[in-house]
Scaffold this motif. Structure first.
Motif, PDB file in Angstrom:
ATOM      1  N   SER A 104       0.853  -1.187   0.000  1.00  0.00           N
ATOM      2  CA  SER A 104       0.000   0.000   0.000  1.00  0.00           C
ATOM      3  C   SER A 104       0.892   1.240   0.000  1.00  0.00           C
ATOM      4  O   SER A 104       1.716   1.428   0.897  1.00  0.00           O
ATOM      5  CB  SER A 104      -0.909   0.022   1.226  1.00  0.00           C
ATOM      6  OG  SER A 104      -1.683   1.199   1.261  1.00  0.00           O
ATOM      7  N   TYR A 105       0.728   2.080  -1.029  1.00  0.00           N
ATOM      8  CA  TYR A 105       1.538   3.296  -1.164  1.00  0.00           C
ATOM      9  C   TYR A 105       0.655   4.411  -1.683  1.00  0.00           C
ATOM     10  O   TYR A 105      -0.156   4.207  -2.590  1.00  0.00           O
ATOM     11  CB  TYR A 105       2.705   3.059  -2.129  1.00  0.00           C
ATOM     12  CG  TYR A 105       3.398   4.327  -2.570  1.00  0.00           C
ATOM     13  CD1 TYR A 105       4.193   5.056  -1.688  1.00  0.00           C
ATOM     14  CD2 TYR A 105       3.239   4.803  -3.866  1.00  0.00           C
ATOM     15  CE1 TYR A 105       4.817   6.225  -2.092  1.00  0.00           C
ATOM     16  CE2 TYR A 105       3.861   5.971  -4.288  1.00  0.00           C
ATOM     17  CZ  TYR A 105       4.646   6.678  -3.397  1.00  0.00           C
ATOM     18  OH  TYR A 105       5.263   7.849  -3.776  1.00  0.00           O
ATOM     19  N   LEU A 106       0.809   5.609  -1.098  1.00  0.00           N
ATOM     20  CA  LEU A 106      -0.019   6.753  -1.507  1.00  0.00           C
ATOM     21  C   LEU A 106       0.751   8.039  -1.278  1.00  0.00           C
ATOM     22  O   LEU A 106       1.293   8.264  -0.192  1.00  0.00           O
ATOM     23  CB  LEU A 106      -1.312   6.782  -0.690  1.00  0.00           C
ATOM     24  CG  LEU A 106      -2.291   7.930  -0.944  1.00  0.00           C
ATOM     25  CD1 LEU A 106      -2.860   7.843  -2.357  1.00  0.00           C
ATOM     26  CD2 LEU A 106      -3.420   7.901   0.077  1.00  0.00           C
ATOM     27  N   ALA A 107       0.814   8.891  -2.308  1.00  0.00           N
ATOM     28  CA  ALA A 107       1.513  10.171  -2.186  1.00  0.00           C
ATOM     29  C   ALA A 107       0.953  11.169  -3.192  1.00  0.00           C
ATOM     30  O   ALA A 107       0.445  10.791  -4.255  1.00  0.00           O
ATOM     31  CB  ALA A 107       3.014  10.004  -2.415  1.00  0.00           C
ATOM     32  N   MET A 108       1.027  12.436  -2.821  1.00  0.00           N
ATOM     33  CA  MET A 108       0.742  13.508  -3.770  1.00  0.00           C
ATOM     34  C   MET A 108       2.044  13.824  -4.509  1.00  0.00           C
ATOM     35  O   MET A 108       3.092  13.998  -3.881  1.00  0.00           O
ATOM     36  CB  MET A 108       0.242  14.748  -3.036  1.00  0.00           C
ATOM     37  CG  MET A 108      -0.073  15.914  -3.957  1.00  0.00           C
ATOM     38  SD  MET A 108      -0.759  17.340  -3.070  1.00  0.00           S
ATOM     39  CE  MET A 108       0.693  17.903  -2.159  1.00  0.00           C
ATOM     40  N   THR A 109       1.998  13.888  -5.848  1.00  0.00           N
ATOM     41  CA  THR A 109       3.199  14.187  -6.636  1.00  0.00           C
ATOM     42  C   THR A 109       3.133  15.545  -7.334  1.00  0.00           C
ATOM     43  O   THR A 109       4.130  16.004  -7.877  1.00  0.00           O
ATOM     44  CB  THR A 109       3.420  13.084  -7.688  1.00  0.00           C
ATOM     45  OG1 THR A 109       2.215  12.885  -8.422  1.00  0.00           O
ATOM     46  CG2 THR A 109       3.815  11.776  -7.001  1.00  0.00           C
ATOM     47  N   TYR A 112       3.375  19.353  -5.618  1.00  0.00           N
ATOM     48  CA  TYR A 112       4.673  18.997  -5.032  1.00  0.00           C
ATOM     49  C   TYR A 112       4.527  17.603  -4.443  1.00  0.00           C
ATOM     50  O   TYR A 112       3.421  17.049  -4.367  1.00  0.00           O
ATOM     51  CB  TYR A 112       5.101  20.014  -3.961  1.00  0.00           C
ATOM     52  CG  TYR A 112       4.037  20.302  -2.924  1.00  0.00           C
ATOM     53  CD1 TYR A 112       3.901  19.517  -1.771  1.00  0.00           C
ATOM     54  CD2 TYR A 112       3.151  21.372  -3.085  1.00  0.00           C
ATOM     55  CE1 TYR A 112       2.920  19.770  -0.830  1.00  0.00           C
ATOM     56  CE2 TYR A 112       2.158  21.624  -2.147  1.00  0.00           C
ATOM     57  CZ  TYR A 112       2.052  20.834  -1.018  1.00  0.00           C
ATOM     58  OH  TYR A 112       1.082  21.072  -0.087  1.00  0.00           O
ATOM     59  N   TYR A 113       5.628  17.033  -3.998  1.00  0.00           N
ATOM     60  CA  TYR A 113       5.562  15.673  -3.448  1.00  0.00           C
ATOM     61  C   TYR A 113       5.288  15.718  -1.949  1.00  0.00           C
ATOM     62  O   TYR A 113       5.897  16.499  -1.215  1.00  0.00           O
ATOM     63  CB  TYR A 113       6.880  14.918  -3.686  1.00  0.00           C
ATOM     64  CG  TYR A 113       6.837  13.520  -3.082  1.00  0.00           C
ATOM     65  CD1 TYR A 113       6.334  12.454  -3.822  1.00  0.00           C
ATOM     66  CD2 TYR A 113       7.244  13.282  -1.773  1.00  0.00           C
ATOM     67  CE1 TYR A 113       6.252  11.184  -3.281  1.00  0.00           C
ATOM     68  CE2 TYR A 113       7.153  12.019  -1.215  1.00  0.00           C
ATOM     69  CZ  TYR A 113       6.665  10.979  -1.968  1.00  0.00           C
ATOM     70  OH  TYR A 113       6.571   9.733  -1.428  1.00  0.00           O
ATOM     71  N   HIS A 114       4.385  14.835  -1.506  1.00  0.00           N
ATOM     72  CA  HIS A 114       4.175  14.636  -0.071  1.00  0.00           C
ATOM     73  C   HIS A 114       3.519  13.276   0.163  1.00  0.00           C
ATOM     74  O   HIS A 114       2.531  12.951  -0.489  1.00  0.00           O
ATOM     75  CB  HIS A 114       3.290  15.737   0.528  1.00  0.00           C
ATOM     76  CG  HIS A 114       3.339  15.754   2.027  1.00  0.00           C
ATOM     77  ND1 HIS A 114       4.323  16.421   2.725  1.00  0.00           N
ATOM     78  CD2 HIS A 114       2.541  15.189   2.957  1.00  0.00           C
ATOM     79  CE1 HIS A 114       4.122  16.260   4.028  1.00  0.00           C
ATOM     80  NE2 HIS A 114       3.052  15.511   4.190  1.00  0.00           N
ATOM     81  N   ALA A 115       4.106  12.504   1.081  1.00  0.00           N
ATOM     82  CA  ALA A 115       3.516  11.216   1.439  1.00  0.00           C
ATOM     83  C   ALA A 115       2.198  11.440   2.172  1.00  0.00           C
ATOM     84  O   ALA A 115       2.057  12.386   2.957  1.00  0.00           O
ATOM     85  CB  ALA A 115       4.481  10.422   2.309  1.00  0.00           C
ATOM     86  N   LEU A 116       1.230  10.572   1.942  1.00  0.00           N
ATOM     87  CA  LEU A 116      -0.106  10.692   2.517  1.00  0.00           C
ATOM     88  C   LEU A 116      -0.433   9.476   3.381  1.00  0.00           C
ATOM     89  O   LEU A 116       0.052   8.371   3.120  1.00  0.00           O
ATOM     90  CB  LEU A 116      -1.144  10.824   1.401  1.00  0.00           C
ATOM     91  CG  LEU A 116      -0.936  11.980   0.423  1.00  0.00           C
ATOM     92  CD1 LEU A 116      -1.930  11.875  -0.737  1.00  0.00           C
ATOM     93  CD2 LEU A 116      -1.052  13.325   1.112  1.00  0.00           C
ATOM     94  N   ILE A 117      -1.266   9.701   4.401  1.00  0.00           N
ATOM     95  CA  ILE A 117      -1.642   8.646   5.340  1.00  0.00           C
ATOM     96  C   ILE A 117      -2.936   7.994   4.880  1.00  0.00           C
ATOM     97  O   ILE A 117      -3.949   8.674   4.688  1.00  0.00           O
ATOM     98  CB  ILE A 117      -1.831   9.212   6.761  1.00  0.00           C
ATOM     99  CG1 ILE A 117      -0.537   9.862   7.258  1.00  0.00           C
ATOM    100  CG2 ILE A 117      -2.276   8.130   7.733  1.00  0.00           C
ATOM    101  CD1 ILE A 117      -0.699  10.626   8.569  1.00  0.00           C
ATOM    102  N   GLY A 118      -2.903   6.669   4.739  1.00  0.00           N
ATOM    103  CA  GLY A 118      -4.116   5.962   4.348  1.00  0.00           C
ATOM    104  C   GLY A 118      -3.874   4.470   4.246  1.00  0.00           C
ATOM    105  O   GLY A 118      -2.742   3.997   4.347  1.00  0.00           O
TER     106      GLY A 118
END
Length: 527
Positions: A104-109, A112-118
């Motif tokens: 499970s991997y989720l990020a805003m790219t 800008y880039y930022h890892a997201l919790i979920g």
């Protein structure tokens, strides 16, 4: 635990009359044995070691998952190693598909880039590789609102609007009951048998109507999003400060209709994506979920083991304790309900370590599939004692002396819910007296809902749930990504194990089984 519990209590210091005690049945509990149980539980406890294996080692224990299978086998072996007999993983019937998360991997790219919790919603499919796509926010207050999104969602990652954004709270996450709160909640009395039913609550009826409409609209929204060719969904059930609540995104039935990959998120992260998108900025999300269905074994299971009774006349009677061993998947199910399982297992270990020779057999059951509808306990009761739909009693129905449950988080025991059993209340008040200095004093005639003692009560068996300090169960850990080992206070679990072991020992040593309420009438729905 299946859903929220109640807190209205009857004073633990209620007066116990001599006639009531005379009717309750003499006990042959040895005070020296109770002292040995207390000494072992407070000074040589293994409850946190057990909790470690259930949480960190076994991992999340969703129904039908690899983690639940690991926990079942470890628990069975551990109980057998402690000297319990008939340790077994017992099937209760057909459940459905299991489900596991392998990645499970989720990020805003962008912007800008930022890892997201979920985490993926349970029983949703994987993404079949990494996705990197633009997002589209869908906001719909009515079915008519869905029309404006048609033709715009293909190949998009859809963001579902946040119904209840988090707001600052000035209340502590965790709390214990105060003496004043317990006293204030201690006035409850059972309604008179012929009392008029409470009038309907128009506000409650309206809330129920709105809730049903909301669920219906959400179903149509999800169908529309899938039909439009969206790639995946991001949503939230709420939470705050990085905590999110988890749930299932599809049925566990083998023939369940296909759904889209969906990740449940911390609301703060989802709201940021929505604000950026609403502002017209190009928002891109990268995600990959790899989930795996298990459909080779569709059965559900309970773990059972026992300490054999020794009294020639009473050894075929049974005192049971239990807690559900399954959990949700976003964390390791520490307070819901590895805490209850660890306490109940420790109670059995204390009885063995103290050398108890119970008159009745003492049996532990670790229930599976509680989170999906109390399936493990309800089907155990149906298979062994009675079917609540028909109230046809099996022979073992008469042999059950009592059932005690633990599933209100990780707080220490403050007393017990007597479940409307007025004859049992004075017995419990007497059994609690040695634990007044440990904070356990309260007996309530009220029921607490949503967990496995209800399966026993539904067929007229004496089933009870202990009262526990709430701590941060309702605010931070129940069905969330924060339900981890760190939320387990060792001293609370030690105290709880000692109280449970004492209750079980005394129930096993009484001349009589615990009193029973009148048998309920047959019914098709006992929830």
């Amino acid at each position: 635990m299946l859903h929220t519990f109640r807190f209205l209590l009857l004073a633990g210091s209620l007066a116990v009359s001599a006639p009531a005690l005379a009717q309750s049945g003499a006990t042959k509990a040895d005070p020296a044995m109770l002292a040995k149980i207390k000494d072992e539980g407070l000074n040589r406890s293994r409850v946190m070691e057990t909790a470690f294996y259930l949480t960190d080692v076994s991992g999340p224990r969703l129904a039908g998952s690899d983690g639940l299978a690991r926990a079942n086998e470890w628990s069975r072996k551990q109980l057998a190693d402690w000297g319990l007999t008939k340790a077994n993983i017992e099937p209760w019937g057909t459940f459905g598909r299991g489900w596991n998360i392998d990645k499970s991997y989720l990020a805003m790219t962008a912007p800008y880039y930022h890892a997201l919790i979920g985490a993926p919603k349970a029983w949703t499919p994987g993404t079949n590789g990494a996705l990197k796509k633009r997002v589209m926010v869908v906001k719909a207050a009515s079915e008519a609102d869905l029309e404006k999104y048609k033709g715009q969602l293909r190949d998009k990652i859809v963001l579902l609007d946040v119904a209840n954004p988090p707001t600052p709270s000035f209340e502590p996450d965790a709390k214990r009951y105060t003496a004043e709160e317990l006293q204030k909640m201690a006035d409850y009395q059972l309604p008179a048998p012929n009392a008029a039913p409470k009038p309907a609550d128009p506000k409650a009826d309206e809330q129920l109507k709105n809730r049903r409409a909301m669920f219906a609209l959400r179903g149509k929204l999800l169908d529309m999003v899938q039909a439009e060719g969206a790639a995946a969904i991001l949503s939230t059930r709420g939470g705050s400060d990085g905590t999110f609540f988890t749930s299932n995104g599809a049925p566990y039935a083998v023939d369940a209709k296909p759904v889209l990959p969906e990740i449940e998120m911390a609301p703060e992260d989802l709201l940021r994506l929505i604000r950026l998108s609403d502002a017209g900025l190009p928002v891109e999300v990268e995600m990959e979920t790899r989930t795996r269905f298990q459909d080779k074994d569709l059965k559900g299971y309970n773990v059972v083991a026992e300490i054999a009774g020794t009294d020639r006349k009473l050894k075929n009677e049974v005192v049971m304790i239990g807690a559900h061993i399954d959990s949700w998947h976003a964390a390791t199910g520490a307070t819901d309900n590895a805490a209850g399982v660890a306490v109940m297992m420790e109670a059995m270990r204390l009885l063995k370590a103290a050398g108890v020779q119970p008159r009745r057999t003492i049996r532990i059951a670790l229930w599976g599939e509680e989170e999906q509808g109390l399936f493990g306990s309800r089907n155990y009761v149906k298979n062994h004692f009675a079917d609540p739909a028909t109230m046809q009693l099996l022979p073992d129905h008469e042999k059950l002396a009592a059932y005690f449950n633990l599933d209100n988080g990780a707080g220490k025991i403050r007393g017990i819910y007597a479940q409307g059993n007025e004859a049992a209340a004075p017995i419990f008040a007497d059994w609690l007296k040695p634990f007044a200095d440990m904070g356990a004093t309260t007996v309530t005639l009220r029921n607490t809902g949503g967990t496995d003692h209800l399966a026993f009560d539904a067929v007229g068996l004496p089933g009870f749930q202990f009262i526990q300090d709430p701590l941060d169960y309702g605010t931070r850990t129940h069905h969330t990504n924060m339900d981890t080992y760190e939320r387990l206070p060792a001293d609370d679990l030690k105290q709880a194990a000692v109280v449970v072991a004492s209750f079980v020992y005394q129930a096993a040593m009484r001349d009589q089984k615990l009193p029973r309420k009148a048998l309920p009438v047959a019914k098709t729905d006992n929830r």
